[in-house]
Enzyme design. Structure first.
Site, PDB file in Angstrom:
ATOM      1  N   ARG A  94      34.663  38.734  29.579  1.00 35.56           N
ATOM      2  CA  ARG A  94      33.752  39.814  29.214  1.00 35.56           C
ATOM      3  C   ARG A  94      34.361  40.618  28.068  1.00 35.56           C
ATOM      4  O   ARG A  94      35.574  40.679  27.912  1.00 35.56           O
ATOM      5  CB  ARG A  94      33.495  40.739  30.411  1.00 35.56           C
ATOM      6  CG  ARG A  94      32.580  40.122  31.451  1.00 35.56           C
ATOM      7  CD  ARG A  94      32.272  41.088  32.580  1.00 35.56           C
ATOM      8  NE  ARG A  94      33.412  41.315  33.428  1.00 35.56           N
ATOM      9  CZ  ARG A  94      34.239  42.337  33.342  1.00 35.56           C
ATOM     10  NH1 ARG A  94      34.014  43.309  32.461  1.00 35.56           N
ATOM     11  NH2 ARG A  94      35.277  42.452  34.144  1.00 35.56           N
ATOM     12  N   TYR A  99      30.013  33.165  27.536  1.00 32.18           N
ATOM     13  CA  TYR A  99      30.808  33.412  28.744  1.00 32.18           C
ATOM     14  C   TYR A  99      29.942  34.042  29.852  1.00 32.18           C
ATOM     15  O   TYR A  99      29.158  34.961  29.592  1.00 32.18           O
ATOM     16  CB  TYR A  99      32.012  34.327  28.431  1.00 32.18           C
ATOM     17  CG  TYR A  99      32.707  34.753  29.695  1.00 32.18           C
ATOM     18  CD1 TYR A  99      33.470  33.832  30.420  1.00 32.18           C
ATOM     19  CD2 TYR A  99      32.533  36.020  30.232  1.00 32.18           C
ATOM     20  CE1 TYR A  99      34.052  34.181  31.624  1.00 32.18           C
ATOM     21  CE2 TYR A  99      33.117  36.383  31.437  1.00 32.18           C
ATOM     22  CZ  TYR A  99      33.873  35.450  32.126  1.00 32.18           C
ATOM     23  OH  TYR A  99      34.434  35.795  33.332  1.00 32.18           O
ATOM     24  N   LYS A 155      26.210  40.430  35.816  1.00 32.98           N
ATOM     25  CA  LYS A 155      26.697  41.791  35.553  1.00 32.98           C
ATOM     26  C   LYS A 155      25.633  42.657  34.873  1.00 32.98           C
ATOM     27  O   LYS A 155      25.474  43.840  35.191  1.00 32.98           O
ATOM     28  CB  LYS A 155      27.939  41.728  34.663  1.00 32.98           C
ATOM     29  CG  LYS A 155      29.056  40.894  35.247  1.00 32.98           C
ATOM     30  CD  LYS A 155      29.526  41.441  36.558  1.00 32.98           C
ATOM     31  CE  LYS A 155      30.716  40.651  37.093  1.00 32.98           C
ATOM     32  NZ  LYS A 155      31.158  41.171  38.390  1.00 32.98           N
ATOM     33  N   HIS A 214      29.639  46.585  42.939  1.00 37.26           N
ATOM     34  CA  HIS A 214      30.530  45.453  42.643  1.00 37.26           C
ATOM     35  C   HIS A 214      31.339  45.153  43.897  1.00 37.26           C
ATOM     36  O   HIS A 214      32.528  45.452  43.965  1.00 37.26           O
ATOM     37  CB  HIS A 214      31.435  45.858  41.469  1.00 37.26           C
ATOM     38  CG  HIS A 214      32.202  44.733  40.868  1.00 37.26           C
ATOM     39  ND1 HIS A 214      33.387  44.924  40.184  1.00 37.26           N
ATOM     40  CD2 HIS A 214      31.965  43.397  40.818  1.00 37.26           C
ATOM     41  CE1 HIS A 214      33.842  43.760  39.737  1.00 37.26           C
ATOM     42  NE2 HIS A 214      32.998  42.821  40.115  1.00 37.26           N
ATOM     43  N   SER A 260      37.536  43.213  38.974  1.00 35.89           N
ATOM     44  CA  SER A 260      37.467  41.776  38.694  1.00 35.89           C
ATOM     45  C   SER A 260      38.842  41.134  38.872  1.00 35.89           C
ATOM     46  O   SER A 260      39.860  41.720  38.493  1.00 35.89           O
ATOM     47  CB  SER A 260      37.018  41.570  37.254  1.00 35.89           C
ATOM     48  OG  SER A 260      35.881  42.359  36.991  1.00 35.89           O
ATOM     49  N   CYS A 279      40.651  40.527  41.526  1.00 33.91           N
ATOM     50  CA  CYS A 279      41.573  41.160  42.477  1.00 33.91           C
ATOM     51  C   CYS A 279      41.376  40.608  43.887  1.00 33.91           C
ATOM     52  O   CYS A 279      41.721  41.260  44.876  1.00 33.91           O
ATOM     53  CB  CYS A 279      41.388  42.667  42.497  1.00 33.91           C
ATOM     54  SG  CYS A 279      42.052  43.488  41.042  1.00 33.91           S
ATOM     55  N   ASP A 298      30.700  39.077  45.155  1.00 28.81           N
ATOM     56  CA  ASP A 298      30.836  39.875  43.926  1.00 28.81           C
ATOM     57  C   ASP A 298      29.889  41.070  43.839  1.00 28.81           C
ATOM     58  O   ASP A 298      30.270  42.097  43.304  1.00 28.81           O
ATOM     59  CB  ASP A 298      30.622  38.965  42.708  1.00 28.81           C
ATOM     60  CG  ASP A 298      31.071  39.606  41.394  1.00 28.81           C
ATOM     61  OD1 ASP A 298      32.141  40.239  41.377  1.00 28.81           O
ATOM     62  OD2 ASP A 298      30.353  39.480  40.391  1.00 28.81           O
ATOM     63  N   ARG A 322      36.910  29.474  35.291  1.00 25.92           N
ATOM     64  CA  ARG A 322      35.963  29.772  36.372  1.00 25.92           C
ATOM     65  C   ARG A 322      35.365  28.515  36.989  1.00 25.92           C
ATOM     66  O   ARG A 322      35.320  27.456  36.378  1.00 25.92           O
ATOM     67  CB  ARG A 322      34.804  30.607  35.794  1.00 25.92           C
ATOM     68  CG  ARG A 322      35.225  31.958  35.227  1.00 25.92           C
ATOM     69  CD  ARG A 322      35.382  32.964  36.320  1.00 25.92           C
ATOM     70  NE  ARG A 322      35.870  34.258  35.860  1.00 25.92           N
ATOM     71  CZ  ARG A 322      35.532  35.411  36.429  1.00 25.92           C
ATOM     72  NH1 ARG A 322      34.690  35.430  37.443  1.00 25.92           N
ATOM     73  NH2 ARG A 322      36.030  36.541  36.006  1.00 25.92           N
TER      74      ARG A 322
HETATM   75  C1  OXD Z   1      33.883  39.868  36.900  1.00 25.11           C
HETATM   76  C2  OXD Z   1      33.226  38.679  37.488  1.00 25.11           C
HETATM   77  O1  OXD Z   1      34.329  39.818  35.739  1.00 25.11           O
HETATM   78  O2  OXD Z   1      32.818  38.771  38.653  1.00 25.11           O
HETATM   79  O3  OXD Z   1      33.960  40.894  37.600  1.00 25.11           O
HETATM   80  O4  OXD Z   1      33.065  37.660  36.816  1.00 25.11           O
HETATM   81 MN    MN Z   2      32.965  40.745  39.441  1.00 26.05          MN
END
Ligand code: OXD
Ligand code: MN
Length: 582
Positions: free
Chosen positions: A70, A198, A207, A227, A249, A251, A278, A367
């Site tokens: 991002r 991306y 998002k 989130h 993100s 974590c 998420d 990913r």
């Molecule tokens: C983020 C994702 O960047 O979930 O938070 O991809």
């Molecule tokens: Mn996320």
């Protein structure tokens, strides 16, 4: 094809007029359509086929090397008043942003096909779900949206019934970092994205819609778009409590959502059910509780670090029908990333022969995209139109020091302060420096579509007569000792902390009150079989008063940054704690 909805047809026609595609394809979401798109992408090199024996119907996508995460500095919230976007967002005037974007979009789809993707965020028949239409020139985006959302004919039918939808326009453009913008127009329920393929910038349902636009919509409609993962914990008596947990993100939300309890817990009958990893939309129900749905239908998870040790459920869901982006590959065409316990990479994420000295095999933000239904801990509660009732909300950051393993907020207002004050070390999920501690309120810093001051006030507003709100907790799995070693084992053993939280919810566990919050005594946590040094546990469950005094001063400055929009009740709560610590 076209739609029965004139406003949708008109918008598609006006976008085609601007972008000049060679062809327009309305996506129906069918298997045949997906098969055709995969063929096309294999032919043009967008996808590479992985080992069909070990990973049937799995593909690798290698992105442009400068398009891997991002881009928060190129992401804007374009409200008429700058203060409505707030200091937590980049702002641009809507007219100016439209001017910039129209110039970029002009003729950008010449020689390309324009795909029209109707999608629904949440179960198709849920009153809590919301729909959108994404127009894109990327077949990779179509293939990912098919996994991540309820996409195609059923979504179009709902959009025609509802008569309204979020408009998202995306073009990969030239994939040029200097011609890249992710623009949000919450007042128009519109998203415009250019120059990136991306996920977080291009799969607009995720998002852009389900967090930035939805958080704005949720404020006006009285709900929350967060989130957060959603996980169900079933105890040996067969009762399931649902927990929603916000972490920044990369974590460990996916790992926590798919946790496998330690052996002793499994033997006693504890089970874990994954609803989402998420995003969580929570609405107050008629009984005063908060009910949550996962608006997504798949997982777009971070691959590196995912292993049989950290997340066996994820490993099990990734051996068929998955798209991998920017991972390495073994000589026999299997996906590979750092943290895997078997296999050796032959090529890195850019397709070069793997050389450890040059860099990792997988990009740190590589990913996987996979259907939620492939996860062994999937529960069909994820399709429940009413959502699942939430018993506890958890806020967690990546903090090497200060923040204890777990504490409970005294009440809702204190819990909102705990969420607002969250801070975490930055990760590879966004471009920029990694490992810098920054405030990330409710893990929504990159995703709240409006001023954080108003957002905190919105959170506080749920505490009204008749509300039966979840208990709020803070956790920190990432404490390090003086040698830089993690002090808590994490992963499956986080179940021990979840058990304490749920026992607090049902009134079965003790806690010590401190100005910062209520903490378990070491004896309140089940540490059987962990072999944890008692001194380490004591350290993980203690409050460093001097450190917290300083932290409270920083939190005060941070809250002041939102000026008069910061709710007085939040400032008063902070001041009360600071006074108790003094
Ligand atoms: C983020 C994702 O960047 O979930 O938070 O991809
Ligand atoms: Mn996320």
């Amino acid at each position: 094809m076209s739609s029965k909805l004139a406003s949708l047809n008109d918008w598609v026609a006006s976008v085609a007029q601007l972008t000049q595609p060679d062809a327009i394809h309305w996506c129906d979401g069918s298997d045949a359509e997906n098969a055709r798109l995969v063929e096309l992408m294999l032919a043009n090199g967008d996808l590479l086929k992985l080992n069909g024996q070990t990973h049937p119907d799995c593909y690798l996508h290698r992105s442009s090397p400068t398009d891997v995460a991002r881009v928060e500095h190129l992401t804007f919230v374009c409200t008429s008043q700058p203060a409505d976007a707030g200091p937590n967002n980049n702002w641009m005037a809507p007219d100016e942003a439209h001017g910039e974007m129209d110039a970029l979009y002009k003729g950008c789809m010449r020689g390309r096909t324009m795909y029209v993707i109707p999608y629904c965020m949440g179960p198709i028949d849920s009153p809590l779900s919301r729909c959108g239409v994404e127009i894109t020139d990327s077949p990779y985006v179509v293939a990912n949206m098919r996994i991540m959302t309820r996409m195609g004919a059923p979504a179009l039918a709902r959009i025609e019934r509802d008569g309204s939808f979020v408009r998202g326009l995306h073009s990969i453009g030239e994939l040029d970092p200097d011609r890249r913008f992710i623009m949000h127009f919450p007042e128009e329920l519109m998203i415009q994205s250019y120059g990136s393929g991306y996920g977080g910038n291009a799969l607009l349902g995720k998002k852009c819609h389900a967090l930035r636009i939805a958080s704005y919509q949720a404020r006006t409609e009285g709900w929350l778009a967060e989130h957060m993962l959603i996980v169900g914990i079933e105890n040996p008596q067969g009762e399931t409590h649902y927990v929603a947990a916000a972490f920044p993100s990369a974590c460990g939300k996916t790992n926590l959502a798919m946790l496998i309890p330690p052996e002793g817990y499994r033997r006693d009958g504890w089970k874990v059910w994954t609803v989402g990893d998420d995003i969580c939309w929570m609405h107050p129900g008629a009984d005063g509780r908060l009910y949550a749905i996962n608006p997504e239908a798949g997982y777009f998870g971070v691959a590196p670090g995912t292993s049989e040790k950290t997340n066996p459920n994820a490993m099990a869901m990734l051996n068929r029908d998955a798209i991998f982006t920017n991972v390495g590959v073994t000589a026999d065409g299997q996906p590979w990333w750092e943290g895997m316990t078997s296999g050796t990479p032959a090529q890195d994420w850019q397709g070069r022969p793997y050389d450890k000295a040059v860099g990792p095999a997988a990009h740190p933000n590589a990913r996987f995209t996979v259907s939620a239904k492939q996860c062994p801990s999937y529960t069909d509660k994820a399709e429940d139109a009413q959502g699942v009732p939430i018993s506890a909300i958890v806020f967690g950051g990546r903090r090497a020091s200060l923040v204890p393993l777990v504490f409970e907020a005294r009440d809702w207002t204190h819990g909102v302060l705990v969420g607002a004050a969250m801070a975490s070390e930055t990760t590879a999920a966004a471009t920029g420096a990694v490992g810098v501690v920054r405030r990330d309120s409710m893990a929504m810093k990159p995703f709240a579509g409006y001023n954080f001051g108003d957002y905190f006030a919105h959170w506080l507003s749920f505490d009204k007569p008749g509300a039966k709100l979840p208990k709020i907790f803070q956790v920190n799995w990432f404490r390090k000792d003086a040698k830089g070693k993690f002090m808590w084992p994490g992963f499956g053993d986080n179940m021990r902390v979840l058990e304490w939280m749920l026992k607090r919810v049902t009134g079965q566990a003790g806690a010590v009150e401190t100005p910062v919050g209520n903490l378990p005594e070491p004896g309140d946590l089940n540490t059987e079989g962990l072999g944890l040094d008692p001194a380490v546990l004591q350290e993980l469950l203690s409050i460093d008063r001097a450190g917290w005094k300083e932290e409270m001063a920083h939190i005060g400055e941070y809250l002041d940054g939102f000026g008069e929009r910061t709710p007085a009740a939040l400032k008063a709560e902070r001041a009360k704690i600071a006074a108790q610590l003094a």
